[in-house]
Design a protein around this motif. Structure first.
Motif, PDB file in Angstrom:
ATOM      1  N   ARG A  25       0.821  -1.182  -0.109  1.00  0.00           N
ATOM      2  CA  ARG A  25      -0.036   0.224  -0.188  1.00  0.00           C
ATOM      3  C   ARG A  25       0.935   1.541   0.042  1.00  0.00           C
ATOM      4  O   ARG A  25       0.548   2.254  -0.787  1.00  0.00           O
ATOM      5  N   THR A  26       2.056   1.288   0.674  1.00  0.00           N
ATOM      6  CA  THR A  26       2.868   2.410   0.969  1.00  0.00           C
ATOM      7  C   THR A  26       4.156   2.552  -0.035  1.00  0.00           C
ATOM      8  O   THR A  26       4.574   3.527  -0.114  1.00  0.00           O
ATOM      9  N   ARG A  27       4.222   1.246  -0.925  1.00  0.00           N
ATOM     10  CA  ARG A  27       5.198   1.184  -2.169  1.00  0.00           C
ATOM     11  C   ARG A  27       6.376   1.686  -1.137  1.00  0.00           C
ATOM     12  O   ARG A  27       7.254   2.234  -1.824  1.00  0.00           O
ATOM     13  N   SER A  28       6.845   1.104  -0.136  1.00  0.00           N
ATOM     14  CA  SER A  28       7.963   1.520   0.796  1.00  0.00           C
ATOM     15  C   SER A  28       9.385   0.713   0.539  1.00  0.00           C
ATOM     16  O   SER A  28      10.106   1.071   1.060  1.00  0.00           O
ATOM     17  N   ILE A  29       9.210   0.051  -0.561  1.00  0.00           N
ATOM     18  CA  ILE A  29      10.657  -0.675  -1.045  1.00  0.00           C
ATOM     19  C   ILE A  29      11.003  -0.078  -2.364  1.00  0.00           C
ATOM     20  O   ILE A  29      10.071  -0.129  -3.350  1.00  0.00           O
ATOM     21  N   PRO A  30      12.048   0.614  -2.620  1.00  0.00           N
ATOM     22  CA  PRO A  30      12.524   1.201  -3.883  1.00  0.00           C
ATOM     23  C   PRO A  30      12.578   0.111  -5.041  1.00  0.00           C
ATOM     24  O   PRO A  30      13.086  -0.997  -4.643  1.00  0.00           O
ATOM     25  N   GLY A  31      12.789   0.737  -6.214  1.00  0.00           N
ATOM     26  CA  GLY A  31      13.242   0.052  -7.307  1.00  0.00           C
ATOM     27  C   GLY A  31      11.906  -0.312  -8.258  1.00  0.00           C
ATOM     28  O   GLY A  31      10.666   0.216  -7.843  1.00  0.00           O
ATOM     29  N   VAL A  32      12.195  -0.978  -9.468  1.00  0.00           N
ATOM     30  CA  VAL A  32      11.133  -1.146 -10.245  1.00  0.00           C
ATOM     31  C   VAL A  32      10.372  -2.511  -9.891  1.00  0.00           C
ATOM     32  O   VAL A  32      11.125  -3.618  -9.930  1.00  0.00           O
ATOM     33  N   ILE A  33       9.345  -2.423  -9.263  1.00  0.00           N
ATOM     34  CA  ILE A  33       8.604  -3.451  -8.767  1.00  0.00           C
ATOM     35  C   ILE A  33       6.935  -3.510  -9.251  1.00  0.00           C
ATOM     36  O   ILE A  33       6.414  -2.696  -9.314  1.00  0.00           O
ATOM     37  N   GLU A  34       6.673  -4.704  -9.340  1.00  0.00           N
ATOM     38  CA  GLU A  34       5.321  -4.964 -10.247  1.00  0.00           C
ATOM     39  C   GLU A  34       4.296  -4.909  -9.018  1.00  0.00           C
ATOM     40  O   GLU A  34       3.635  -5.844  -8.699  1.00  0.00           O
ATOM     41  N   TRP A  35       3.821  -3.668  -8.626  1.00  0.00           N
ATOM     42  CA  TRP A  35       2.997  -3.770  -7.490  1.00  0.00           C
ATOM     43  C   TRP A  35       1.711  -4.072  -7.770  1.00  0.00           C
ATOM     44  O   TRP A  35       0.924  -4.793  -6.845  1.00  0.00           O
ATOM     45  N   ARG A  89      20.711  -4.927  -4.023  1.00  0.00           N
ATOM     46  CA  ARG A  89      21.895  -4.478  -3.604  1.00  0.00           C
ATOM     47  C   ARG A  89      22.706  -3.412  -4.272  1.00  0.00           C
ATOM     48  O   ARG A  89      23.697  -2.883  -3.923  1.00  0.00           O
ATOM     49  N   THR A  90      22.011  -2.925  -5.344  1.00  0.00           N
ATOM     50  CA  THR A  90      22.786  -1.910  -6.158  1.00  0.00           C
ATOM     51  C   THR A  90      21.889  -0.333  -5.770  1.00  0.00           C
ATOM     52  O   THR A  90      22.340   0.723  -6.333  1.00  0.00           O
ATOM     53  N   ILE A  91      20.950  -0.443  -4.983  1.00  0.00           N
ATOM     54  CA  ILE A  91      20.252   0.661  -4.441  1.00  0.00           C
ATOM     55  C   ILE A  91      20.766   1.377  -3.018  1.00  0.00           C
ATOM     56  O   ILE A  91      20.885   0.511  -2.152  1.00  0.00           O
ATOM     57  N   SER A  92      20.756   2.478  -3.131  1.00  0.00           N
ATOM     58  CA  SER A  92      21.141   3.299  -1.727  1.00  0.00           C
ATOM     59  C   SER A  92      19.769   3.139  -0.910  1.00  0.00           C
ATOM     60  O   SER A  92      18.758   3.867  -1.299  1.00  0.00           O
ATOM     61  N   ASP A  94      17.469   4.069   2.599  1.00  0.00           N
ATOM     62  CA  ASP A  94      17.360   4.674   3.800  1.00  0.00           C
ATOM     63  C   ASP A  94      16.905   3.774   4.756  1.00  0.00           C
ATOM     64  O   ASP A  94      16.463   2.690   4.613  1.00  0.00           O
ATOM     65  N   LYS A  95      16.690   4.478   5.857  1.00  0.00           N
ATOM     66  CA  LYS A  95      16.160   3.311   7.077  1.00  0.00           C
ATOM     67  C   LYS A  95      14.666   3.065   7.084  1.00  0.00           C
ATOM     68  O   LYS A  95      14.483   1.963   7.101  1.00  0.00           O
ATOM     69  N   LYS A  96      13.933   3.702   6.392  1.00  0.00           N
ATOM     70  CA  LYS A  96      12.773   3.440   5.968  1.00  0.00           C
ATOM     71  C   LYS A  96      12.503   2.267   5.094  1.00  0.00           C
ATOM     72  O   LYS A  96      11.600   1.098   5.307  1.00  0.00           O
ATOM     73  N   ALA A  97      13.254   2.141   4.130  1.00  0.00           N
ATOM     74  CA  ALA A  97      13.309   0.919   3.212  1.00  0.00           C
ATOM     75  C   ALA A  97      14.043  -0.011   3.906  1.00  0.00           C
ATOM     76  O   ALA A  97      13.567  -1.149   3.723  1.00  0.00           O
ATOM     77  N   LYS A  98      15.126   0.161   4.597  1.00  0.00           N
ATOM     78  CA  LYS A  98      15.702  -0.993   5.248  1.00  0.00           C
ATOM     79  C   LYS A  98      14.633  -1.818   6.315  1.00  0.00           C
ATOM     80  O   LYS A  98      14.792  -3.222   6.235  1.00  0.00           O
TER      81      LYS A  98
END
Length: 229
Positions: A25-35, A89-92, A94-98
């Motif tokens: 719902r929050t799309r809180s993991i970065p990257g190109v993802i098939e939401w 592994r190639t993306i920086s 932040d704490k929220k994403a981790k």
């Protein structure tokens, strides 16, 4: 007939699925993802989990049920889409994403491992609700922001970061660890909790220890908090 509506294993699985729903719902993991695809899979997982919850089958029998096996397969599909490790592994991060990634890892494991916890017994034991395994401590460092905490890395089925207040915890010790919803402790994410004294049995690493070796009170307390929401 068993009251699967109140089985701790199923209630904790519901909580885990809720974590995944929130991540999507929050799309809180970065990257190109098939939401959109993930939304479909998680809706299907929710439907399966409801059929499991209201099956009223004895847990050992339920472990072999088609709905449980399908839920396990779905969890693998969700993992492939939500956690593409080669890209993450190639993306920086932040704490929220981790934290979102740590929650996703935990939640997917809970769903995937449901049949293995169901076969632990037909009794409704809160300790059956999560994975507990022997781990070998790989490293110990003082917490950068807390004098009485330590940040450890430990290897069991997987490798975990575990923040602990156990004074004198040492590298190469073997202890039981409960794999619990990740928490942030003074800026460090902890993926599990040690729940035993030192175990002098290297062969148990990666396996569930005997109940008498587990310091079960704190684990049960956390399980109760999870199911109360």
């Amino acid at each position: 007939m068993s009251d699967t509506r109140n089985d701790y294993r199923i209630l904790v699985a519901e909580h885990a699925l809720g974590l995944l729903e929130n991540i999507v719902r929050t799309r809180s993991i970065p990257g190109v993802i098939e939401w959109r695809k993930l939304e479909e899979l998680i809706r299907e997982a929710r439907s399966l989990l409801m059929s499991i919850k209201y099956s009223f089958l004895p847990p050992r029998m339920l472990a072999e049920h088609e709905a449980v096996r399908k839920l396990q397969d779905l969890s693998k599909e969700i993992s492939k889409i939500l956690l593409p490790w080669d890209k993450l592994r190639t993306i920086s991060l932040d704490k929220k994403a981790k934290m979102s990634i740590a929650r996703a890892k935990y939640a997917i494991r809970i769903l995937y491992g449901l049949p293995y916890r169901l076969v632990l017994g037909d009794e409704n034991d809160p300790l059956y609700a999560v994975d507990i395994e022997c781990v070998k401590i790989l490293s110990v460092a003082r917490h950068p922001n807390a004098d009485k905490l330590y940040v450890t890395r430990a290897k069991g089925v997987l490798t975990y970061t575990i923040v602990t207040n156990i004074e004198g915890v040492k590298r190469d010790e073997i202890r039981a660890a409960a794999i619990l919803p990740p928490v942030e402790l003074r800026g460090e994410i902890s993926e599990a909790m040690y729940c035993s004294d030192v175990i002098n049995d290297p062969s148990c690493v990666g396996k569930r220890p005997k109940r008498e070796l587990i310091d079960w009170k704190e684990v049960e307390k956390i399980i109760y908090e999870i199911v109360r929401g």
